[in-house]
Motif scaffolding. Sequence first.
Motif, short mmCIF file in Angstrom:
data_model
loop_
_atom_site.label_atom_id
_atom_site.label_comp_id
_atom_site.label_asym_id
_atom_site.label_seq_id
_atom_site.Cartn_x
_atom_site.Cartn_y
_atom_site.Cartn_z
N PRO A 53 7.81 6.53 2.61
CA PRO A 53 8.90 7.17 1.87
C PRO A 53 10.27 6.54 2.13
N ALA A 54 11.15 6.76 1.16
CA ALA A 54 12.54 6.31 1.29
C ALA A 54 13.36 7.33 2.05
N GLU A 55 12.78 8.50 2.31
CA GLU A 55 13.50 9.56 3.03
C GLU A 55 13.10 9.56 4.50
N GLU A 56 14.10 9.72 5.38
CA GLU A 56 13.82 9.80 6.80
C GLU A 56 12.99 11.04 7.10
N GLY A 57 12.20 10.95 8.15
CA GLY A 57 11.42 12.11 8.55
C GLY A 57 10.11 11.74 9.19
N TYR A 58 9.36 12.76 9.54
CA TYR A 58 8.07 12.62 10.19
C TYR A 58 6.98 12.90 9.17
N TYR A 59 5.98 12.03 9.10
CA TYR A 59 4.89 12.15 8.13
C TYR A 59 3.55 11.92 8.82
N VAL A 60 2.54 12.64 8.35
CA VAL A 60 1.17 12.45 8.82
C VAL A 60 0.36 11.98 7.62
N TYR A 61 -0.50 10.98 7.85
CA TYR A 61 -1.35 10.45 6.80
C TYR A 61 -2.82 10.61 7.16
N GLU A 62 -3.61 10.98 6.17
CA GLU A 62 -5.06 11.03 6.31
C GLU A 62 -5.63 9.99 5.35
N VAL A 63 -6.39 9.06 5.88
CA VAL A 63 -7.00 8.00 5.08
C VAL A 63 -8.51 8.26 5.04
N VAL A 64 -9.05 8.36 3.84
CA VAL A 64 -10.49 8.56 3.68
C VAL A 64 -11.06 7.33 2.97
N GLY A 65 -11.96 6.64 3.68
CA GLY A 65 -12.65 5.49 3.10
C GLY A 65 -14.07 5.89 2.76
N LYS A 66 -14.51 5.53 1.56
CA LYS A 66 -15.86 5.89 1.12
C LYS A 66 -16.64 4.62 0.79
N TRP A 67 -17.91 4.63 1.22
CA TRP A 67 -18.86 3.57 0.93
C TRP A 67 -20.08 4.20 0.28
N LYS A 68 -20.99 3.37 -0.17
CA LYS A 68 -22.22 3.85 -0.79
C LYS A 68 -23.00 4.76 0.15
N ASN A 69 -23.00 4.45 1.45
CA ASN A 69 -23.81 5.20 2.41
C ASN A 69 -23.02 6.10 3.35
N GLY A 70 -21.78 6.40 3.03
CA GLY A 70 -21.03 7.30 3.91
C GLY A 70 -19.53 7.19 3.72
N GLU A 71 -18.82 7.82 4.64
CA GLU A 71 -17.35 7.80 4.59
C GLU A 71 -16.79 7.97 5.99
N THR A 72 -15.51 7.66 6.12
CA THR A 72 -14.80 7.85 7.37
C THR A 72 -13.42 8.42 7.07
N THR A 73 -12.86 9.15 8.03
CA THR A 73 -11.52 9.70 7.90
C THR A 73 -10.71 9.27 9.11
N LEU A 74 -9.54 8.73 8.85
CA LEU A 74 -8.62 8.30 9.90
C LEU A 74 -7.29 9.01 9.70
N VAL A 75 -6.60 9.31 10.80
CA VAL A 75 -5.31 9.99 10.73
C VAL A 75 -4.30 9.22 11.58
N PHE A 76 -3.09 9.05 11.02
CA PHE A 76 -2.00 8.45 11.80
C PHE A 76 -0.69 9.10 11.37
N ASP A 77 0.33 8.96 12.24
CA ASP A 77 1.63 9.56 11.93
C ASP A 77 2.72 8.50 12.04
N ILE A 78 3.80 8.73 11.29
CA ILE A 78 4.93 7.81 11.29
C ILE A 78 6.23 8.60 11.37
N ASP A 79 7.26 7.92 11.87
CA ASP A 79 8.62 8.46 11.88
C ASP A 79 9.46 7.46 11.11
N VAL A 80 9.96 7.86 9.95
CA VAL A 80 10.75 6.98 9.08
C VAL A 80 12.21 7.10 9.48
N ASN A 81 12.81 5.97 9.80
CA ASN A 81 14.24 5.92 10.19
C ASN A 81 15.06 5.25 9.11
#
Length: 81
Positions: A53-81
């Motif tokens: 984002p162009a706005e300062e602040g704290y954000y949490v992201y959830e990334v979901v990757g999907k494949w033919k035989n399954g999926e995974t979920t990853l989480v990370f956080d950022i602080d935008v200055n």
Amino acid sequence: MKSANSFGTLIVEKNSEIKIELDKKATFITVIQLNEDGKVEEVPLNGNVLTVPAEEGYYVYEVVGKWKNGETTLVFDIDVN
């Protein structure tokens, strides 16, 4: 495997780009953003690149990757200055 507590918050500049890389090419990747106000929204990727984002602040992201035989979920956080 490391727990989420062992990773620090990423400090990034406004409008920075973060490349989402998974071990094997996923057939589909979804990214969900949660901001400090509790607003949740799906954010678009451009060639597996997320623009923060162009706005300062704290954000949490959830990334979901999907494949033919399954999926995974990853989480990370950022602080935008």
